[in-house]
Write a protein that holds these residues in place. Structure first.
Motif, mmCIF file in Angstrom:
data_model
loop_
_atom_site.group_PDB
_atom_site.id
_atom_site.type_symbol
_atom_site.label_atom_id
_atom_site.label_comp_id
_atom_site.label_asym_id
_atom_site.label_seq_id
_atom_site.Cartn_x
_atom_site.Cartn_y
_atom_site.Cartn_z
ATOM 1 N N ALA A 37 4.685 -14.873 -13.879
ATOM 2 C CA ALA A 37 4.119 -14.811 -12.685
ATOM 3 C C ALA A 37 5.075 -14.695 -11.433
ATOM 4 O O ALA A 37 4.678 -14.216 -10.452
ATOM 5 N N THR A 38 6.120 -15.449 -11.498
ATOM 6 C CA THR A 38 6.888 -15.495 -10.337
ATOM 7 C C THR A 38 7.680 -14.150 -10.196
ATOM 8 O O THR A 38 7.776 -13.683 -9.032
ATOM 9 N N GLY A 39 8.230 -13.565 -11.356
ATOM 10 C CA GLY A 39 8.749 -12.283 -11.301
ATOM 11 C C GLY A 39 7.804 -11.155 -10.708
ATOM 12 O O GLY A 39 8.199 -10.317 -10.139
ATOM 13 N N MET A 40 6.489 -11.297 -11.345
ATOM 14 C CA MET A 40 5.578 -10.310 -10.814
ATOM 15 C C MET A 40 5.189 -10.343 -9.295
ATOM 16 O O MET A 40 5.143 -9.439 -8.720
ATOM 17 N N ALA A 41 5.238 -11.752 -8.704
ATOM 18 C CA ALA A 41 4.972 -12.067 -7.635
ATOM 19 C C ALA A 41 6.125 -11.567 -6.538
ATOM 20 O O ALA A 41 5.824 -10.708 -5.574
ATOM 21 N N ALA A 42 7.183 -11.538 -7.003
ATOM 22 C CA ALA A 42 8.469 -10.994 -6.419
ATOM 23 C C ALA A 42 8.519 -9.451 -6.201
ATOM 24 O O ALA A 42 8.646 -9.022 -5.273
ATOM 25 N N MET A 43 7.928 -8.797 -7.344
ATOM 26 C CA MET A 43 7.795 -7.497 -7.254
ATOM 27 C C MET A 43 6.475 -7.108 -6.437
ATOM 28 O O MET A 43 6.646 -6.295 -5.848
ATOM 29 N N ALA A 44 5.647 -7.654 -6.390
ATOM 30 C CA ALA A 44 4.216 -7.448 -5.331
ATOM 31 C C ALA A 44 4.751 -7.494 -4.033
ATOM 32 O O ALA A 44 4.419 -6.696 -3.162
ATOM 33 N N GLY A 45 5.738 -8.593 -3.796
ATOM 34 C CA GLY A 45 6.228 -8.581 -2.280
ATOM 35 C C GLY A 45 7.022 -7.505 -1.884
ATOM 36 O O GLY A 45 7.216 -6.934 -0.818
ATOM 37 N N VAL A 46 7.912 -7.021 -2.972
ATOM 38 C CA VAL A 46 8.709 -5.853 -2.513
ATOM 39 C C VAL A 46 7.803 -4.596 -2.735
ATOM 40 O O VAL A 46 8.019 -3.742 -1.675
ATOM 41 N N MET A 47 6.997 -4.424 -3.263
ATOM 42 C CA MET A 47 5.881 -3.283 -3.380
ATOM 43 C C MET A 47 5.328 -3.211 -1.804
ATOM 44 O O MET A 47 5.169 -2.282 -1.352
ATOM 45 N N LYS A 48 4.985 -4.407 -1.286
ATOM 46 C CA LYS A 48 4.089 -4.435 -0.061
ATOM 47 C C LYS A 48 5.011 -4.032 1.034
ATOM 48 O O LYS A 48 4.880 -3.132 1.934
ATOM 49 N N ALA A 49 6.277 -4.503 0.750
ATOM 50 C CA ALA A 49 7.327 -4.273 1.927
ATOM 51 C C ALA A 49 7.605 -2.556 1.886
ATOM 52 O O ALA A 49 7.670 -1.946 3.000
ATOM 53 N N MET A 50 7.854 -2.001 0.684
ATOM 54 C CA MET A 50 8.177 -0.678 0.563
ATOM 55 C C MET A 50 6.974 -0.028 1.120
ATOM 56 O O MET A 50 7.004 1.309 1.606
ATOM 57 N N ALA A 51 5.861 -0.254 0.879
ATOM 58 C CA ALA A 51 4.429 0.397 1.308
ATOM 59 C C ALA A 51 4.105 0.555 2.859
ATOM 60 O O ALA A 51 3.679 1.526 3.171
ATOM 61 N N ALA A 52 4.710 -0.451 3.459
ATOM 62 C CA ALA A 52 4.588 -0.698 4.915
ATOM 63 C C ALA A 52 5.584 0.338 5.792
ATOM 64 O O ALA A 52 6.723 0.373 5.342
ATOM 65 N N LYS A 53 4.929 0.862 6.934
ATOM 66 C CA LYS A 53 5.971 1.910 7.557
ATOM 67 C C LYS A 53 6.838 0.740 8.404
ATOM 68 O O LYS A 53 8.246 1.243 8.237
ATOM 69 N N THR A 54 6.597 -0.208 9.120
ATOM 70 C CA THR A 54 7.284 -1.132 9.555
ATOM 71 C C THR A 54 6.649 -2.420 9.697
ATOM 72 O O THR A 54 5.431 -2.543 10.202
ATOM 73 N N THR A 55 7.154 -3.558 9.392
ATOM 74 C CA THR A 55 6.621 -4.553 9.162
ATOM 75 C C THR A 55 7.705 -5.957 9.243
ATOM 76 O O THR A 55 8.765 -5.674 8.634
ATOM 77 N N GLN A 56 7.096 -6.973 9.394
ATOM 78 C CA GLN A 56 8.077 -8.278 9.516
ATOM 79 C C GLN A 56 7.692 -9.155 8.388
ATOM 80 O O GLN A 56 8.487 -10.040 8.055
ATOM 81 N N THR A 57 6.742 -8.755 7.679
ATOM 82 C CA THR A 57 6.161 -9.758 6.602
ATOM 83 C C THR A 57 6.268 -8.963 5.118
ATOM 84 O O THR A 57 6.040 -7.713 5.141
ATOM 85 N N ILE A 58 6.043 -9.591 3.951
ATOM 86 C CA ILE A 58 5.974 -9.020 2.786
ATOM 87 C C ILE A 58 4.930 -9.622 2.052
ATOM 88 O O ILE A 58 4.980 -9.533 0.525
ATOM 89 N N GLY A 59 3.829 -10.333 2.669
ATOM 90 C CA GLY A 59 2.694 -10.754 1.828
ATOM 91 C C GLY A 59 2.826 -12.129 1.694
ATOM 92 O O GLY A 59 3.684 -13.094 2.113
ATOM 93 N N ASN A 60 2.001 -12.679 0.742
ATOM 94 C CA ASN A 60 1.982 -14.225 0.380
ATOM 95 C C ASN A 60 2.253 -14.325 -0.938
ATOM 96 O O ASN A 60 1.578 -13.756 -1.801
ATOM 97 N N PHE A 61 3.297 -15.201 -1.247
ATOM 98 C CA PHE A 61 3.568 -15.515 -2.445
ATOM 99 C C PHE A 61 2.826 -16.317 -3.337
ATOM 100 O O PHE A 61 2.374 -15.790 -4.555
#
Length: 566
Positions: free
Chosen positions: A144-168
């Motif tokens: 789940a840790t590896g999956m959460a890390a990818m989820a954070g990266v996906m959230k960052a890549m999906a946003a146009k401009t953001t200071q956050t990457i979601g909640n671990f």
């Protein structure tokens, strides 16, 4: 043999067919959209309240990483304490002893980093308590840790401009409750129906057909086998892993376990496409990964079904059968070995140490490349590094500022990506060099530890090379001719396990966080397309040149030399 090959083809088709809808579900889970799994929300909310967590709090990439690393540090000490004191704890009907400090260090680190390298035999090295509250617990949390890390990266890549990457915490809990746990329950029930043990009785005493008594280990195996496969963990309940007839008793169990290895790694690529609404890019990434995977499947299958050239005058219709079971066959073992090394799974249904030299080389290259699907979540993150490098090189070739999904790839991101791309081979080659030096120049120390190698020359080097490759790739399989339960191997591989898990995750999440902050640039006629076949070929070439060629000299002294000696 044709039946085995058809069976392998059916398994691969099922992997893809099942992973696509699962990927769509995963994307919904991480985006917080409505899905069939919403009935689990009360359980998740109870977890958040008990742990005083606000799942809606947005985290910067630094806070995201800090939370991830702090949690993993806590579980390391949890595992160490339980493993060195397991002989005092309940659920130990066979009276198994505690692990030594160096072995407990290696075991706790290994399962913590989703590698599951085992320098012990499951029947005698652990109790039922530590199988459940260290091994199985870690197999859920670390996946789940590896999956959460990818989820954070996906959230960052999906946003146009953001200071956050979601909640671990949000991503971690949902990975367990809505993905890993439901799939494990389904797989576990199937395995129980196929005869995999699920109980807490001690060893059973039986009378064999030869008329002698024998004790057979049992325990809560089905629950652990399910998550070991689905979470690309791979740690066997029994010492022989899924080559053990109680861990993998039938064709159906072999089918379920083999598909489970690839299911979530494949689904995560489709989830990427659904999350970012860029399915064409996901298909391109999937195609490159699948090409690498299918080449390894074909090569190993060809080698293991063609027999051993040193055995002359004897029919080898079943292929090279050393280290394999007649009931499963060489082709099924070939598919499993390709799947388990193309991901960070590491489970086996045959012995890799007994496979032909070219097969062993391909298995190692799968782990050394470490981007053909890889682990759950971290497989894509490894590939993400090569995308960054490929975009940068491609941009320079056409005279444009490199861009990825509307964000400029600049010197800072490129430096991190380059370090990460070179760090993996550096860890493997450094460890192998040190081990080879100590073995050849300090025989006294080696002998004092009981000796390392059962095989001399080329194959002996391959055994050491494989061990560090498996450790650095968070895989856990081994050339089991190596006697690895010594302080040197426990500490040296443990160190590589730590560095090779967390340094890449830190770098990958950092790149995503840095990119997320940048100004979004709309696509234009001159924008480099990353979802085309041309860019896919470019990425494939970058992966092969950087990742594979770094290891060629060592392969020339080990697997290739052994192949030419046949």
């Amino acid at each position: 043999m044709n039946t085995q090959l058809i069976g392998n083809g059916i398994q691969i088709v099922l992997m893809i067919a099942l992973s696509y809808p699962l990927g769509k579900h995963i994307a919904k889970v991480y985006k917080g959209e409505k899905s069939w799994s919403d009935f689990i929300s009360p359980v998740e909310n109870a977890i958040y309240r008990f742990c005083n967590i606000n799942p809606k709090e947005e985290m910067s990439w630094k806070k995201f990483l800090g939370t991830l690393l702090t949690l993993n540090l806590f579980w390391f000490f949890w595992g160490m304490i339980l493993l060195v004191s397991q002989h005092w704890l309940p659920l130990n009907p066979d009276g198994n002893a505690a692990q030594s400090a160096d072995q407990a260090f290696n075991t706790s680190i290994s399962f913590l980093v989703n590698c599951n390298l085992q320098h012990y035999s499951g029947e005698s090295g652990l109790t039922y308590f530590t199988q459940l509250f260290v091994v199985m617990l870690f197999q859920f949390i670390t996946a789940a840790t590896g999956m959460a890390a990818m989820a954070g990266v996906m959230k960052a890549m999906a946003a146009k401009t953001t200071q956050t990457i979601g909640n671990f915490w949000f991503f971690l809990v949902r990975s367990c409750t809505r993905i890993l746990l439901p799939l494990s329950l389904i797989a576990g029930i199937v395995l129980i129906l196929q005869g995999v043990p699920m109980g807490f009785d001690g060893k059973a005493s039986i009378h064999t057909l030869e008329g002698v008594s024998q004790t057979v280990s049992q325990g809560p195996a089905a629950a652990i086998v399910a998550i070991k496969q689905l979470g690309t963990n791979g740690g066997g309940f029994f010492g022989a892993n899924s080559a053990h007839p109680l861990e993998n008793p039938s064709f159906i169990s072999n089918l379920v376990e083999s598909i489970s290895i690839m299911l979530i790694p494949m689904a995560m690529i489709f989830a990427f496409g659904f999350y970012l609404k860029r399915k064409k890019l996901a298909y391109s990434i999937f195609a490159v990964m699948f090409l690498g995977y299918i080449i390894s499947v074909g090569t190993i299958t060809w080698q293991e079904t063609s027999g051993n050239p040193l055995i002359k005058g004897i029919s080898q219709s079943g292929g090279a059968m050393e280290g394999k079971e007649v009931r499963i066959g060489s082709a099924a073992t070939a598919l499993w070995s390709a799947s388990t090394t193309a991901t960070s799974n590491g489970s086996v249904n045959g012995m890799h140490d007994s496979m032909k030299p070219l097969s062993g080389m391909v298995e190692m290259l799968n782990m050394q490349i470490n981007s053909w699907f890889g682990g759950v979540g971290v497989g894509f993150l490894n590939y993400y590094i090569f995308i960054i490098i490929a975009v940068f090189i491609s941009g320079l070739m056409v005279g444009r500022t490199p861009e990825l999904l509307g964000k400029k790839v600049e010197a800072r991101e490129m430096k991190i990506a380059t370090i990460l791309a070179l760090f993996h081979p550096f860890m493997i080659l450094l460890g192998t060099a040190v081990a080879a030096y100590l073995y050849t120049h300090h025989q006294g120390m080696v002998t004092a530890e009981g000796g390392w190698l059962n095989n001399p020359s080329y194959h002996g080097l391959s055994e050491m090379f494989y061990e560090y490759t498996s450790s650095a790739a968070n895989n856990g399989s081994g050339f089991e001719g190596l006697k690895d339960n010594t302080p040197f191997w426990n500490y040296s591989t443990g160190l590589i396990l730590i560095l090779s898990r967390y340094i890449p995750i830190i770098g990958q999440v950092a790149i995503a966080g840095l990119m997320a902050k940048k100004k979004f640039i709309p696509e234009s006629a001159g924008t480099l397309k990353t979802d085309t076949a041309t860019f896919g070929v470019m990425t494939f070439a970058v992966i092969c040149i950087i990742a594979a060629l770094a290891f060629f000299p060592t392969h020339a002294l080990s697997t290739i030399a052994e192949l030419l000696s046949l």
